[in-house]
Design a protein around this motif. Structure first.
Motif, PDB file in Angstrom:
ATOM      1  N   LEU A  19       0.828  -1.207   0.000  1.00  0.00           N
ATOM      2  CA  LEU A  19       0.000   0.000   0.000  1.00  0.00           C
ATOM      3  C   LEU A  19       0.861   1.255   0.000  1.00  0.00           C
ATOM      4  O   LEU A  19       0.552   2.240  -0.680  1.00  0.00           O
ATOM      5  N   PHE A  20       1.925   1.221   0.772  1.00  0.00           N
ATOM      6  CA  PHE A  20       2.858   2.344   0.807  1.00  0.00           C
ATOM      7  C   PHE A  20       3.370   2.640  -0.597  1.00  0.00           C
ATOM      8  O   PHE A  20       3.354   3.795  -1.052  1.00  0.00           O
ATOM      9  N   LEU A  21       3.794   1.611  -1.291  1.00  0.00           N
ATOM     10  CA  LEU A  21       4.337   1.789  -2.635  1.00  0.00           C
ATOM     11  C   LEU A  21       3.268   2.291  -3.613  1.00  0.00           C
ATOM     12  O   LEU A  21       3.498   3.250  -4.360  1.00  0.00           O
ATOM     13  N   HIS A  22       2.093   1.674  -3.602  1.00  0.00           N
ATOM     14  CA  HIS A  22       1.038   2.065  -4.531  1.00  0.00           C
ATOM     15  C   HIS A  22       0.587   3.509  -4.314  1.00  0.00           C
ATOM     16  O   HIS A  22       0.470   4.291  -5.265  1.00  0.00           O
ATOM     17  N   PHE A  23       0.341   3.862  -3.055  1.00  0.00           N
ATOM     18  CA  PHE A  23      -0.169   5.199  -2.767  1.00  0.00           C
ATOM     19  C   PHE A  23       0.869   6.282  -3.037  1.00  0.00           C
ATOM     20  O   PHE A  23       0.561   7.317  -3.639  1.00  0.00           O
ATOM     21  N   PHE A  24       2.085   6.053  -2.583  1.00  0.00           N
ATOM     22  CA  PHE A  24       3.084   7.112  -2.725  1.00  0.00           C
ATOM     23  C   PHE A  24       3.546   7.264  -4.169  1.00  0.00           C
ATOM     24  O   PHE A  24       3.899   8.366  -4.589  1.00  0.00           O
ATOM     25  N   SER A  25       3.545   6.194  -4.929  1.00  0.00           N
ATOM     26  CA  SER A  25       3.858   6.300  -6.347  1.00  0.00           C
ATOM     27  C   SER A  25       2.799   7.137  -7.055  1.00  0.00           C
ATOM     28  O   SER A  25       3.116   7.989  -7.887  1.00  0.00           O
ATOM     29  N   LYS A  26       1.554   6.915  -6.716  1.00  0.00           N
ATOM     30  CA  LYS A  26       0.454   7.684  -7.302  1.00  0.00           C
ATOM     31  C   LYS A  26       0.493   9.138  -6.836  1.00  0.00           C
ATOM     32  O   LYS A  26       0.223  10.066  -7.614  1.00  0.00           O
ATOM     33  N   ALA A  27       0.849   9.346  -5.567  1.00  0.00           N
ATOM     34  CA  ALA A  27       0.866  10.700  -5.016  1.00  0.00           C
ATOM     35  C   ALA A  27       1.916  11.585  -5.670  1.00  0.00           C
ATOM     36  O   ALA A  27       1.787  12.811  -5.677  1.00  0.00           O
ATOM     37  N   ALA A  28       2.946  10.979  -6.245  1.00  0.00           N
ATOM     38  CA  ALA A  28       3.997  11.765  -6.892  1.00  0.00           C
ATOM     39  C   ALA A  28       3.456  12.618  -8.028  1.00  0.00           C
ATOM     40  O   ALA A  28       4.028  13.674  -8.346  1.00  0.00           O
ATOM     41  N   LEU A  29       2.324  12.186  -8.623  1.00  0.00           N
ATOM     42  CA  LEU A  29       1.760  12.907  -9.762  1.00  0.00           C
ATOM     43  C   LEU A  29       0.341  13.411  -9.520  1.00  0.00           C
ATOM     44  O   LEU A  29      -0.274  13.964 -10.426  1.00  0.00           O
ATOM     45  N   ASP A  30      -0.163  13.220  -8.298  1.00  0.00           N
ATOM     46  CA  ASP A  30      -1.549  13.587  -7.999  1.00  0.00           C
ATOM     47  C   ASP A  30      -1.588  14.586  -6.845  1.00  0.00           C
ATOM     48  O   ASP A  30      -1.364  14.206  -5.688  1.00  0.00           O
ATOM     49  N   PRO A  31      -1.882  15.853  -7.119  1.00  0.00           N
ATOM     50  CA  PRO A  31      -1.909  16.878  -6.063  1.00  0.00           C
ATOM     51  C   PRO A  31      -2.896  16.566  -4.942  1.00  0.00           C
ATOM     52  O   PRO A  31      -2.657  16.937  -3.786  1.00  0.00           O
ATOM     53  N   ARG A  32      -3.993  15.884  -5.256  1.00  0.00           N
ATOM     54  CA  ARG A  32      -4.977  15.560  -4.211  1.00  0.00           C
ATOM     55  C   ARG A  32      -4.396  14.577  -3.204  1.00  0.00           C
ATOM     56  O   ARG A  32      -4.614  14.723  -1.994  1.00  0.00           O
TER      57      ARG A  32
END
Length: 219
Positions: free
Chosen positions: A126-139
């Protein structure tokens, strides 16, 4: 529509199912249909609480980050020394590796913090999935920023308590707390990438040494 009185539990079940689905399939592979399957409910129940996949991802990420603070706060006691409080914090935000079976994901506090749980392997994924997505998602970046600022404030309070009681010597508590949390995040990425330490120890010892140095400066 869910039955009256069951709504908080059904909503919690959907969030838990979302995290299980993301852990297994990633954010891109997570769908509302799959979440409904994991939650043993209809897709209509999922969309009753969360109108879109994006909304569900954000709320699941928020629940994932909040989980750690809730677990820590439930176990912190005024009788603990500052170092023990930090050890307890580290136990949850960078748990020791174990091969023991750990059960299912539950980030809901409805039945009490002691019933909340995320298996270690799921935490890493979950850490990997969320933080990878957060790198490009301001929300998602906003969720990360808000959650980590709260974590930093909590660690600052422990450092300040350690200074006040003479158990620690921390010249700049906010910087020390920021550094500790940054260390945890970096070590978490190293764990996900399976980068071994030079001495083959669990990499959490690096944070433990950092805390020990702050605690021993008064000796």
């Amino acid at each position: 529509m869910p039955k009256v009185g069951a709504e908080p539990h059904r909503r919690a079940a959907v969030l838990n199912a979302t995290l299980m689905c993301i852990s297994a399939h990633g954010i891109e592979g997570m769908t509302l249909d799959k979440v409904a399957e994991y939650a043993c409910c209809s897709k209509g129940v999922v969309t009753y609480y969360f109108k879109s996949k994006d909304t569900l991802v954000i709320e699941a990420f928020r629940a994932f980050l909040a989980y750690y603070g809730l677990k820590i706060h439930s176990e912190i006691r005024s009788t603990l020394k500052a170092g023990e409080m930090l050890d307890l914090t580290l136990k949850h935000i960078l748990p020791a590796h174990t091969d023991e079976p750990q059960g299912a994901i539950n980030v809901s506090p409805l039945e009490g913090p002691d019933q909340m749980h995320i298996p270690h392997e799921d935490q890493a994924r979950l850490f990997l999935h969320f933080f990878s997505k957060a790198a490009l998602d301001p929300r998602l970046q906003e969720v990360v920023s808000s959650g980590y600022q709260q974590d930093i404030q909590g660690i600052v309070k422990i450092f300040d308590y350690g200074n006040l009681t003479g158990q620690m010597k921390v010249q700049d508590s906010p910087s020390a707390a920021y550094g500790l949390l940054a260390m945890v995040v970096g070590l978490s990425f190293f764990r996900v990438a399976q980068i071994p330490t030079l001495n083959q120890q669990d990499n959490r010892y690096i944070c433990e040494d950092y805390i020990a140095r702050l605690s021993n400066e008064r000796t």
